[in-house]
Every structure is written in C-alpha cells, then in structure tokens.
Design a protein around this motif. Structure first.
Motif, PDB file in Angstrom:
ATOM      1  N   LEU A   1     116.146  60.130  75.740  1.00 12.91           N
ATOM      2  CA  LEU A   1     116.944  59.103  76.411  1.00 12.91           C
ATOM      3  C   LEU A   1     117.464  59.612  77.754  1.00 12.91           C
ATOM      4  O   LEU A   1     117.396  58.898  78.762  1.00 12.91           O
ATOM      5  N   LEU A   2     117.977  60.833  77.779  1.00  9.40           N
ATOM      6  CA  LEU A   2     118.538  61.336  79.028  1.00  9.40           C
ATOM      7  C   LEU A   2     117.440  61.621  80.046  1.00  9.40           C
ATOM      8  O   LEU A   2     117.629  61.397  81.251  1.00  9.40           O
ATOM      9  N   PHE A   3     116.286  62.086  79.583  1.00  9.47           N
ATOM     10  CA  PHE A   3     115.177  62.308  80.512  1.00  9.47           C
ATOM     11  C   PHE A   3     114.726  60.984  81.117  1.00  9.47           C
ATOM     12  O   PHE A   3     114.535  60.865  82.338  1.00  9.47           O
ATOM     13  N   SER A   4     114.574  59.970  80.268  1.00 12.57           N
ATOM     14  CA  SER A   4     114.071  58.682  80.731  1.00 12.57           C
ATOM     15  C   SER A   4     115.076  57.972  81.640  1.00 12.57           C
ATOM     16  O   SER A   4     114.733  57.525  82.741  1.00 12.57           O
ATOM     17  N   GLU A   5     116.330  57.886  81.168  1.00 12.54           N
ATOM     18  CA  GLU A   5     117.343  57.144  81.916  1.00 12.54           C
ATOM     19  C   GLU A   5     117.977  57.966  83.028  1.00 12.54           C
ATOM     20  O   GLU A   5     118.560  57.403  83.953  1.00 12.54           O
ATOM     21  N   GLY A   6     117.855  59.286  82.933  1.00 13.04           N
ATOM     22  CA  GLY A   6     118.419  60.144  83.959  1.00 13.04           C
ATOM     23  C   GLY A   6     117.399  60.591  84.975  1.00 13.04           C
ATOM     24  O   GLY A   6     117.454  60.218  86.153  1.00 13.04           O
ATOM     25  N   VAL A   7     116.400  61.360  84.516  1.00 10.33           N
ATOM     26  CA  VAL A   7     115.405  61.915  85.441  1.00 10.33           C
ATOM     27  C   VAL A   7     114.469  60.834  85.972  1.00 10.33           C
ATOM     28  O   VAL A   7     114.296  60.675  87.188  1.00 10.33           O
ATOM     29  N   ARG A   8     113.843  60.081  85.049  1.00 10.83           N
ATOM     30  CA  ARG A   8     112.851  59.101  85.485  1.00 10.83           C
ATOM     31  C   ARG A   8     113.462  57.972  86.313  1.00 10.83           C
ATOM     32  O   ARG A   8     112.798  57.396  87.166  1.00 10.83           O
ATOM     33  N   SER A   9     114.731  57.680  86.078  1.00 11.81           N
ATOM     34  CA  SER A   9     115.389  56.615  86.840  1.00 11.81           C
ATOM     35  C   SER A   9     115.924  57.095  88.180  1.00 11.81           C
ATOM     36  O   SER A   9     116.394  56.296  88.993  1.00 11.81           O
ATOM     37  N   GLY A  10     115.883  58.417  88.410  1.00 17.05           N
ATOM     38  CA  GLY A  10     116.372  58.969  89.666  1.00 17.05           C
ATOM     39  C   GLY A  10     117.852  59.282  89.685  1.00 17.05           C
ATOM     40  O   GLY A  10     118.396  59.635  90.728  1.00 17.05           O
ATOM     41  N   ARG A  11     118.514  59.204  88.519  1.00 14.76           N
ATOM     42  CA  ARG A  11     119.947  59.497  88.474  1.00 14.76           C
ATOM     43  C   ARG A  11     120.230  60.994  88.486  1.00 14.76           C
ATOM     44  O   ARG A  11     121.356  61.410  88.785  1.00 14.76           O
ATOM     45  N   MET A  12     119.263  61.813  88.078  1.00 11.83           N
ATOM     46  CA  MET A  12     119.471  63.261  88.076  1.00 11.83           C
ATOM     47  C   MET A  12     118.149  63.957  88.307  1.00 11.83           C
ATOM     48  O   MET A  12     117.068  63.378  88.121  1.00 11.83           O
ATOM     49  N   THR A  13     118.253  65.214  88.713  1.00  9.55           N
ATOM     50  CA  THR A  13     117.063  66.038  88.927  1.00  9.55           C
ATOM     51  C   THR A  13     116.673  66.731  87.622  1.00  9.55           C
ATOM     52  O   THR A  13     117.448  66.773  86.658  1.00  9.55           O
ATOM     53  N   ILE A  14     115.482  67.321  87.615  1.00  9.84           N
ATOM     54  CA  ILE A  14     115.056  68.107  86.455  1.00  9.84           C
ATOM     55  C   ILE A  14     116.026  69.265  86.197  1.00  9.84           C
ATOM     56  O   ILE A  14     116.445  69.483  85.048  1.00  9.84           O
TER      57      ILE A  14
END
Length: 498
Positions: free
Chosen positions: A353-366
């Motif tokens: 969830l955090l990878f999809s909604e955070g990283v993939r959405s552009g809200r956070m970096t890897i």
C-alpha cells in the motif's frame, strides 16, 4: 575469490539514502559484499528490473494477544509471520501485554515462548505496561530492558489498560534512567467516555459513532499532555498511530522546540476515510480502530508529515479481529460501537500500500519508502545496523520488489487469518516477489518455504533517541534525580524552585 551461498544480481539496491546498481553477496545469514558484477553464488537470483531493499520491519502489530476487552486476535505467531513475509516484512515487533494484576515477567516469558515456537521470521517484542507497582517498574521492567527489550507501550485510554498522569510520570522516570523508549497510545479517556455515554443514551449505537466518540480533540489533547509530562525529565516519547491534524501539529511544534518526540502512522489512515464506518448494517465495524479513520484533510496532513519528517515510521497496527462473535460482533447485529473489538488487519498489505500510494503516486521517493518502512524502525528501536540496511555485516533480510507488478488486494489471497481485509478490491502497483530472511529464501514468486520456529529472537540495543541525545536540561536533571531519591537542592542543578 569470495564464494557466496546466495547472490542477488542485476538489481537496483535501494537504501534510505540512495538507489544504485549493485549485486548483493550473502554467506550464511549475513550480507558480505555489495558491489557491481559479483560472481554467481550457490544459489543465484536475477533481480534485473527490480529493487533490492532491506526487508520491512513492522514495529507496531498485535499478534497472539488478548485485547483489553478480552478479545483474542485471529493470528498467532505463525500465521502473522507468514503474512508478514509475503508482504516483504522480515521482522516483526508486536506486544507482550500485561493486563491488570499480571506479572510482567511471566507475561514476557510466556510471549517469547510462543514466538520461539512459531515465528518464521526474526522477532522481538515490546511490553505493554498497565501496572506501576514496584515489582513491575523497578524489577521486572528493568530486567526486560537490560535483556534487550528496550521499548514499551502505555495507554492513556481503555479503562482496562490505561495509566493516569501520576503513573505516567513514574513510567517516564524509569524509562529515562534505563534508556528505554516509551510508546504512547494518546487519547483522552474521559472525553471518549463522556461522548460515548451521551451517544449510547440517545440511541446512537452504529459503528460510525465509534469515530464520533474518538473525537480528534481527544487525540490532540492527550498528545500535548504526554509530551509535556515527558519534558519534565527530557525523556523521549513516540506517539503511535497518529491520525489527526491536531496531533500532527502538536508533535511538529514540540520537535521545533527541541523536545524528543517522535511519531508513527499507519496505511489505513493514509488510504481510507471515516466514510467506511458508515457502510450498511454492521459492515462499518470492519473499519473501526482507535484512533479512528479521519477525513481527506487528515490524510493530506499525514502525507505531508511523512514527507516533512514529523512522523518517522509507518507500521501496520495489525489487529486481526474476525467479523464474528469472537471479535467485531460479540452480540451479533445488536453490537454497539463500544462493544466491538477495535482494530483491523494490515500486516501483509502495509508495504504494498505504501509503495503504491506513496512511491508510485509520487508522494515519496524510494529512499523515503525504505526509511519509513525499515531503516527508521531499525534505528528507532535499537536494531541498527544489524537490521534495516543492505550493506556488508547486516543480516541478509532482503525484499526484491517488482515496481510494476499489479495486485488486487483480496482477503482470499492474503495470508492472515482474519477472514476480511479493509482494503478489499484495492489495486496496488508494486509487490515483493522474493523475500530473504537471514539468508533463507522464504518467499519466491508465490512459493513459501519456512518452518515454524525458524525465526530468531533479536535482542535490541539502546534506542536511537538515547544514542546521541541533546543535553538534559537542568529541569530534567533535577526531576530525574528526584525520581530516584537523589536530588539535592534545586539550585545545585541550576534549577531554582519558584
């Protein structure tokens, strides 16, 4: 030439600082080399097109634990650790919960025995302290801290577990002296109790009123209060499962003043809203947790707080109560919002969830993702550098991520025993395809290979807030000494009574 038992080659190594092309060489349970173009090992994994990250660490989950209301969660150490592994998590730190009149030492010993027999991944545990007698605080708790259990949790709400402000001061004084991190469930119990009684008296019993009773102000007030209590000793505190803008603002303001206060949030607060508690019939009970789900404005505030560093960790707060008489519906359709078990499952879904909604959405970096899900946990709770890093000398706990793999979250395909997921039908992009725990490939393309009890207990060292702390103020020195019966005149600490 170095011989490796396992190599992971061709991938992009992702740490909390950067992403770079390298291979990873593993011997037994440790990483021994991270460099380009390593030779193949006895077992060789091609990670081309994928990220090679430290395995996730979940430092807030409830496993094989009785709640304050007496409910038993659906997951034991085996099923919970299996679910965690499938979601890319290679270490869990749940809670050994002391209920009223129980021996903290026996609670801890019994809980460790369960983990030792069942967990398939490495583990530790926090304590939950509900008694503040001399035996608990000055003997059993101290013994546990010195044995590697360097964090514990206290509640400001739930009549069956909460401690009052006087007791909180006793707890904080011991934690400051012993260098243990206090985790706090911060909600004002009397506010919740007053609102709940008024709601029930007026016939408002549906699940949605759980959210009404746990008003945001209750979280904000308790967060402010415990921070001020901790400042008496300059003791670090970590506020768990932060959900509300008031609490976020309070934590941020205290940090700017120099207070050692830290914060955690959970995926359900980032991707769900309070509207879920208003589903037809009793369906909303599936989404009742404490603090409750908030609105879109709270979601936005939480994402900002993660980006700005106000909150340091994302944990699942996995609380797997079944949607039946054993958990969510003890009185069937007649169950009120005050009678149902609080919490929802999320151990396996946390990282995707955090990878999809955070990283993939552009809200956070890897790197930010790695920090929030692994490295910060390791540092905060005294596991670093053994855990949370892909570097020579660290444990070979690794999750290999396919950033493009799409998965629809379904209870039928997740591995916990709850029987439902609050994220049913959500599509996530990014999934761990291979998971390595202490050098063992335990998940690979859906295949699982790990025996109950194969995980290891990991004793923890001094938590990060105590490793390079700011100087203790004269006030803090005086009240720490006063708690230990050693304080002379206040002026001897440069702290004048007024």
């Amino acid at each position: 030439m170095q011989h490796f038992d396992l190599t992971i080659r061709g991938g992009e190594v992702a740490t909390h600082e950067r992403v770079f092309r390298a291979d990873v060489g593993i011997v037994a349970d440790r990483i021994v080399e991270v460099a380009p173009h390593l030779p193949a090992g006895t077992r060789d994994i091609d990670a081309t097109g994928r990220y090679v990250m430290p395995g996730g660490i979940d430092t807030h989950c409830h496993v094989e634990q009785r709640s304050g209301l007496g409910f038993i969660g659906a997951d034991d150490w085996y099923s919970a650790s299996v679910a965690a592994a499938h979601g890319g998590t290679t270490m869990i730190v749940p809670f050994a919960a002391q209920h009223r009149k129980q021996s903290l030492r026996k609670v801890a010993e019994d809980y460790a025995a369960l983990a030792r027999a069942k967990s398939v991944i490495d583990w530790s545990y926090h304590l939950i302290v509900s008694e503040t007698d001399h035996q608990t605080l000055h003997e059993d708790l101290v013994e546990q801290i010195r044995g590697g259990i360097t964090s514990f949790k206290v509640y400001m709400t739930y009549d069956q577990l909460k401690i009052d402000d006087y007791q909180m001061l006793d707890v904080l004084a011991v934690a400051a002296r012993e260098k243990a991190l206090v985790m706090v469930h911060a909600e004002n119990n009397d506010v919740i109790r007053w609102v709940s009684q008024k709601l029930l008296a007026s016939g408002r019993t549906a699940p949605k009123y759980h959210g009404t009773s746990h008003v945001e102000l209750a979280e904000g007030e308790a967060t402010h209060r415990v921070i001020q209590l901790a400042r008496l000793f300059d003791a670090p505190v970590l506020i768990v499962h932060v959900s509300a803008p008031d609490a976020i603002a309070t934590i941020g303001a205290a940090q700017r003043m120099g207070a050692q206060v830290y914060g955690e949030t959970c995926p359900h607060y980032l991707v769900l809203t309070k509207d879920a508690m208003d589903l037809p019939g009793m369906e909303g009970a599936k989404y009742c947790c404490s603090p409750p789900l908030r609105d879109e404005a709270a979601q936005a505030a939480l994402w900002r707080a993660l980006k700005d560093g106000v909150l340091q960790t994302v944990s699942s707060d996995h609380a797997p109560y079944r949607f039946d008489e054993t958990g969510k519906l003890p009185y069937g359709e007649a169950t009120t919002f005050k009678q149902m078990a609080n919490g929802m499952p999320g151990l396996e879904a946390r990282l995707p969830l955090l990878f999809s909604e955070g990283v993939r959405s552009g809200r956070m970096t890897i790197p930010e993702f790695v920090a929030l899900t692994s490295t910060n946990h390791a540092r905060m709770y005294g596991l670093a550098p053994r855990k949370g890093y892909v570097q020579p000398g660290a444990d070979a706990d690794i999750a290999i991520w396919d950033p493009d793999r799409e998965v629809v979250l379904r209870a039928a395909t997740l591995h916990d025993q709850t029987g439902y997921t609050p994220f049913e039908g959500m599509r996530v992009t990014g999934w761990p395809t291979t998971v390595v725990s202490a050098g063992r490939v335990i998940v690979h393309e859906g295949a699982f290979d790990a025996a109950p009890g194969s995980g290891r207990f990991v004793p923890r060292s001094t938590p990060m807030p105590f490793q390079s702390p700011p100087p203790v103020s004269a006030r803090g020195q005086f009240f720490r000494a006063l708690a230990d019966g050693e304080a002379g005149p206040a002026h001897s600490f440069g702290y004048l009574d007024r």
